[in-house]
Write an enzyme that holds these catalytic residues in place. Sequence first.
Site, PDB file in Angstrom:
ATOM      1  N   HIS A  25      62.142  70.292  22.635  1.00 16.47           N
ATOM      2  CA  HIS A  25      60.754  70.543  23.016  1.00 16.47           C
ATOM      3  C   HIS A  25      60.426  72.033  22.885  1.00 16.47           C
ATOM      4  O   HIS A  25      59.263  72.396  22.705  1.00 16.47           O
ATOM      5  CB  HIS A  25      60.500  70.118  24.467  1.00 16.47           C
ATOM      6  CG  HIS A  25      60.568  68.640  24.690  1.00 16.47           C
ATOM      7  ND1 HIS A  25      61.748  67.992  24.942  1.00 16.47           N
ATOM      8  CD2 HIS A  25      59.590  67.706  24.709  1.00 16.47           C
ATOM      9  CE1 HIS A  25      61.505  66.695  25.103  1.00 16.47           C
ATOM     10  NE2 HIS A  25      60.220  66.493  24.968  1.00 16.47           N
TER      11      HIS A  25
ATOM     12  N   ASP B  68      59.774  61.876  16.591  1.00 14.61           N
ATOM     13  CA  ASP B  68      59.583  62.339  17.955  1.00 14.61           C
ATOM     14  C   ASP B  68      58.259  63.119  17.956  1.00 14.61           C
ATOM     15  O   ASP B  68      57.660  63.352  16.892  1.00 14.61           O
ATOM     16  CB  ASP B  68      60.759  63.215  18.383  1.00 14.61           C
ATOM     17  CG  ASP B  68      60.963  63.253  19.900  1.00 14.61           C
ATOM     18  OD1 ASP B  68      60.032  62.867  20.636  1.00 14.61           O
ATOM     19  OD2 ASP B  68      62.042  63.678  20.343  1.00 14.61           O
TER      20      ASP B  68
END
Length: 340
Positions: A182, A251
């Site tokens: 992330h 993702d």
Amino acid sequence: MTPAIFGIAGLELTADERAFFTEADPAGYILFARNCEGKDQLRRLTDDLRAIHGRDRLIVSIDQEGGRVARMKPPVWQRYPAGEAFAKLWDIAPASAIEAGRANAEAMGRELAEMGITVDYHAPFDVRRPETDDVIGDRALGSEPMQVAALGRAVLDGLGRAGVVGCLKHMPGHGRATCDSHKELPHVGASADELEADIAPFRTLASHPLGMSAHIVFDAWDPAHPATLSETVISQVIRGKIGFDGLLLTDDIDMQALDGTIPERAERALAAGCDIVLNCWAKMDDQTAIAERLGSMSGKTAERLDRVHAAMGEPRDESDTADLLAKRDALLAIAEDRAA
């Protein structure tokens, strides 16, 4: 149909969102805590999404694993344990861990289905290692490939019994990453032989219709590109070595592991071989640009999407949710008693 899954800004659709989704016809949607306030509100939202498309079989998805990854939260919805609880039980009684994982996932799936949610991005098939970053951490189902595969299969089966489609993530494996994708791009220096342990759980479940890629560079396969953007990793490892021929999602394309603008990332992911771009943050400028860049999905992607739709449905048995939760708790208590 646009080969993307988009987020929604709030508790109900705005006029701009409704108009854009009607025109773009995305493959589906992803929900977060910002979209989940109460049962009546959430069901209205998911019904509104179906009304736009005029079909019941639609990807309305969520990250609901249990533990810290839970978008639908107590007290409105049940609290579910993280994967580590089932991994600890496995150490004592593997068959009981499988049954507990299946019961837990079916109970969770029934809550999701009641809200009109058809896809859960669960379970992580990442093999945990001593160096695994905490972004996976207690979410992992174990440190042995066979264990991860067995418990992951139980999760997929439990969700499927509730009519919800689970997801193989994060292909080809997030367990060796030592940072959070992330926030930055992980690099994995393991050899191809060493990485066989990471892909083994995915290979076991390769016939499942839905999977998700990892934003990780694997030097042994492609030192220049993260898996999501690597034609080599997708064609030779995910489609080849693993044998996965289902719908491959990225993702979240907005994660800081990737570079370039959001539309550029989306375009590169599809060019590399991903089927669908996952864009979570409901930023209208990014969503409209993605739709313009990507155009319509390919025939092969549409065929794979149809297989995901076919796996959705009504609960397959008459199990009572309270009974499922009681069964799970009784089994998990075995590990708690042993620890005490």
